[in-house]
Design a protein around this motif. Structure first.
Motif, PDB file in Angstrom:
ATOM      1  N   LYS A 159       0.699  -0.999  -0.019  1.00 26.74           N
ATOM      2  CA  LYS A 159       0.041   0.132   0.008  1.00 26.74           C
ATOM      3  C   LYS A 159       0.954   1.291   0.027  1.00 26.74           C
ATOM      4  N   LEU A 160       2.221   1.204   0.483  1.00 22.88           N
ATOM      5  CA  LEU A 160       3.053   2.130   0.250  1.00 22.88           C
ATOM      6  C   LEU A 160       3.168   2.874  -1.168  1.00 22.88           C
ATOM      7  N   LEU A 161       2.824   1.825  -2.054  1.00 25.73           N
ATOM      8  CA  LEU A 161       3.003   2.384  -3.370  1.00 25.73           C
ATOM      9  C   LEU A 161       1.605   3.015  -4.053  1.00 25.73           C
ATOM     10  N   ASP A 162       0.404   2.936  -3.219  1.00 22.51           N
ATOM     11  CA  ASP A 162      -0.735   3.621  -3.633  1.00 22.51           C
ATOM     12  C   ASP A 162      -0.685   4.946  -3.258  1.00 22.51           C
ATOM     13  N   PRO A 163      -1.553   5.856  -4.048  1.00 18.05           N
ATOM     14  CA  PRO A 163      -1.496   7.302  -3.771  1.00 18.05           C
ATOM     15  C   PRO A 163      -2.603   7.649  -2.800  1.00 18.05           C
ATOM     16  N   ASP A 164      -3.403   6.615  -2.551  1.00 24.95           N
ATOM     17  CA  ASP A 164      -4.477   6.723  -1.613  1.00 24.95           C
ATOM     18  C   ASP A 164      -3.878   7.044   0.036  1.00 24.95           C
ATOM     19  N   ARG A 165      -4.635   7.786   0.841  1.00 26.13           N
ATOM     20  CA  ARG A 165      -4.214   7.922   2.236  1.00 26.13           C
ATOM     21  C   ARG A 165      -4.095   6.562   3.064  1.00 26.13           C
ATOM     22  N   ILE A 166      -3.220   6.323   3.559  1.00 29.87           N
ATOM     23  CA  ILE A 166      -3.265   5.256   4.753  1.00 29.87           C
ATOM     24  C   ILE A 166      -3.739   5.661   5.889  1.00 29.87           C
ATOM     25  N   PRO A 167      -4.734   5.055   6.519  1.00 31.09           N
ATOM     26  CA  PRO A 167      -5.618   5.597   7.515  1.00 31.09           C
ATOM     27  C   PRO A 167      -4.663   5.991   8.905  1.00 31.09           C
ATOM     28  N   ASP A 168      -3.953   4.485   9.122  1.00 36.20           N
ATOM     29  CA  ASP A 168      -3.229   4.790  10.303  1.00 36.20           C
ATOM     30  C   ASP A 168      -1.833   5.314  10.348  1.00 36.20           C
ATOM     31  N   GLY A 169      -1.419   5.741   9.117  1.00 37.20           N
ATOM     32  CA  GLY A 169      -0.165   6.428   8.764  1.00 37.20           C
ATOM     33  C   GLY A 169       0.671   5.396   8.144  1.00 37.20           C
ATOM     34  N   PRO A 170       1.814   5.649   7.221  1.00 37.01           N
ATOM     35  CA  PRO A 170       2.579   4.747   6.849  1.00 37.01           C
ATOM     36  C   PRO A 170       3.462   3.769   7.938  1.00 37.01           C
ATOM     37  N   LEU A 171       3.914   4.400   8.956  1.00 36.62           N
ATOM     38  CA  LEU A 171       4.632   3.627   9.967  1.00 36.62           C
ATOM     39  C   LEU A 171       4.086   2.630  10.680  1.00 36.62           C
ATOM     40  N   ARG A 172       2.889   3.057  11.045  1.00 39.85           N
ATOM     41  CA  ARG A 172       1.906   2.251  11.648  1.00 39.85           C
ATOM     42  C   ARG A 172       1.632   0.639  10.827  1.00 39.85           C
ATOM     43  N   TYR A 173       1.329   1.139   9.537  1.00 39.80           N
ATOM     44  CA  TYR A 173       1.163   0.064   8.585  1.00 39.80           C
ATOM     45  C   TYR A 173       2.158  -0.745   7.989  1.00 39.80           C
ATOM     46  N   VAL A 174       3.370  -0.138   8.187  1.00 40.10           N
ATOM     47  CA  VAL A 174       4.779  -0.924   7.913  1.00 40.10           C
ATOM     48  C   VAL A 174       4.755  -1.789   8.859  1.00 40.10           C
ATOM     49  N   GLU A 175       4.738  -1.446  10.202  1.00 42.85           N
ATOM     50  CA  GLU A 175       5.095  -2.118  11.480  1.00 42.85           C
ATOM     51  C   GLU A 175       4.186  -3.397  11.483  1.00 42.85           C
ATOM     52  N   HIS A 176       2.724  -3.111  10.983  1.00 39.42           N
ATOM     53  CA  HIS A 176       1.831  -4.373  11.042  1.00 39.42           C
ATOM     54  C   HIS A 176       2.132  -5.210   9.854  1.00 39.42           C
ATOM     55  N   MET A 177       2.756  -4.709   8.626  1.00 37.03           N
ATOM     56  CA  MET A 177       2.993  -5.785   7.535  1.00 37.03           C
ATOM     57  C   MET A 177       4.234  -6.518   7.966  1.00 37.03           C
ATOM     58  N   THR A 178       5.188  -5.864   8.614  1.00 41.36           N
ATOM     59  CA  THR A 178       6.686  -6.216   8.394  1.00 41.36           C
ATOM     60  C   THR A 178       7.024  -7.002   9.945  1.00 41.36           C
ATOM     61  N   GLY A 179       5.956  -6.579  10.913  1.00 41.28           N
ATOM     62  CA  GLY A 179       6.724  -7.218  12.136  1.00 41.28           C
ATOM     63  C   GLY A 179       7.687  -6.559  12.775  1.00 41.28           C
ATOM     64  N   ARG A 180       8.187  -5.249  12.302  1.00 46.91           N
ATOM     65  CA  ARG A 180       9.232  -4.764  12.790  1.00 46.91           C
ATOM     66  C   ARG A 180       8.589  -3.596  13.492  1.00 46.91           C
ATOM     67  N   GLN A 181       9.002  -3.304  14.937  1.00 41.69           N
ATOM     68  CA  GLN A 181       8.438  -2.084  15.576  1.00 41.69           C
ATOM     69  C   GLN A 181       9.239  -0.965  15.623  1.00 41.69           C
ATOM     70  N   GLY A 182       8.736   0.094  15.209  1.00 40.59           N
ATOM     71  CA  GLY A 182       9.433   1.364  15.692  1.00 40.59           C
ATOM     72  C   GLY A 182       9.968   1.606  17.025  1.00 40.59           C
ATOM     73  N   SER A 183      11.199   1.959  17.537  1.00 40.17           N
ATOM     74  CA  SER A 183      11.483   1.982  18.866  1.00 40.17           C
ATOM     75  C   SER A 183      11.964   3.514  19.076  1.00 40.17           C
ATOM     76  N   HIS A 184      12.853   4.179  18.329  1.00 41.52           N
ATOM     77  CA  HIS A 184      13.164   5.630  18.570  1.00 41.52           C
ATOM     78  C   HIS A 184      13.350   6.117  17.262  1.00 41.52           C
TER      79      HIS A 184
END
Length: 246
Positions: A159-184
């Protein structure tokens, strides 16, 4: 005191515990952070491990070391932080403050500029995923922002490649899809003339001065996850800081 988990680097566990204390207000601005010796005794680890934990917090801008005194929590330094615009939103999710809205202007894969590739640990010429948008309110543009992710993140988060808005924001979406958690995250700021793209997006005269903010998000293993470059017109940003004299 939490117990050390063998599955995660010890210094990061200590750094994250102290960071959470700072963010909760348990350790307040100006307050002294436990010393390397005290942390080593409390956690049952070596002094080099606790030194690395404190260095991680200094790198994140949360603490400062005072020669011959100790390590202290730093106070707030900006009236409006880059994190306010580019951090992970808290539920209920809201990407922009009331009265502001974001307009997507570009998405896709393109060769990452040299400074982006370096920040994301990519090889020169790598085709990274980008999302660019302009944040506006009734009086005009506030910021032109471009979010960059490594190619493999784009593969796992299409969905990062789609022009539509990502409701929860790119970072939260990426965390959900990759399993990588933003730390700092860390922010770097400078001023320079606007590029043609920035001047156009911010409705400025070519060559106008803009404030540039680089916002780099790391995951729990200290690997870069997202790089955001934002340009602000000169009338849209002000710094405020209070500090004691003497």
């Amino acid at each position: 005191m939490p117990k050390i988990e063998e599955t995660r680097p010890k210094y990061l566990q200590i750094a994250h515990h102290l960071r959470d204390q700072i963010l909760r207000g348990d350790l307040r601005p100006g307050g002294e952070v436990p010393s390397e010796r005290q942390l080593a005794a409390d956690w049952g680890v070596s002094r080099p491990t606790t030194a690395r934990a404190l260095e991680t917090l200094r790198h994140q801008g949360l603490v400062e070391k005072r020669q011959g005194s100790g390590t202290y929590v730093r106070g707030p330094s900006a009236h409006r932080r880059p994190h306010d615009l580019h951090g992970r939103p808290k539920p209920p999710a809201r990407i922009t403050p009331p009265g502001e809205h974001a307009v997507m202007t570009s998405t896709g894969r393109s060769e990452a500029p040299e400074h982006v590739a370096k920040s994301l640990n990519l090889t020169a010429g790598a085709r990274a995923v980008h999302r660019q948008w302009v944040t506006r309110n009734d009086s005009g543009p506030i910021a032109l922002s471009t979010s960059w992710f490594a190619p493999d993140v784009g593969d796992r988060a299409p969905k990062l490649l789609d022009p539509d808005r990502i409701p929860d924001g790119p970072l939260r979406y990426v965390e959900h899809m990759t399993g990588r958690q933003g730390s700092h995250a860390e922010d770097r700021m400078c001023a320079r003339p606007a590029t043609g793209n920035e001047a156009s997006g911010l409705e400025l005269e070519p060559g106008s001065a803009v404030l540039i903010v680089h916002h780099l998000v790391y995951d729990l293993t200290d690997h870069p996850l997202e790089f955001v470059e934002a340009a602000y017109p000169p009338h849209r940003w002000a710094f405020e800081q209070g500090y004691p004299l003497g």
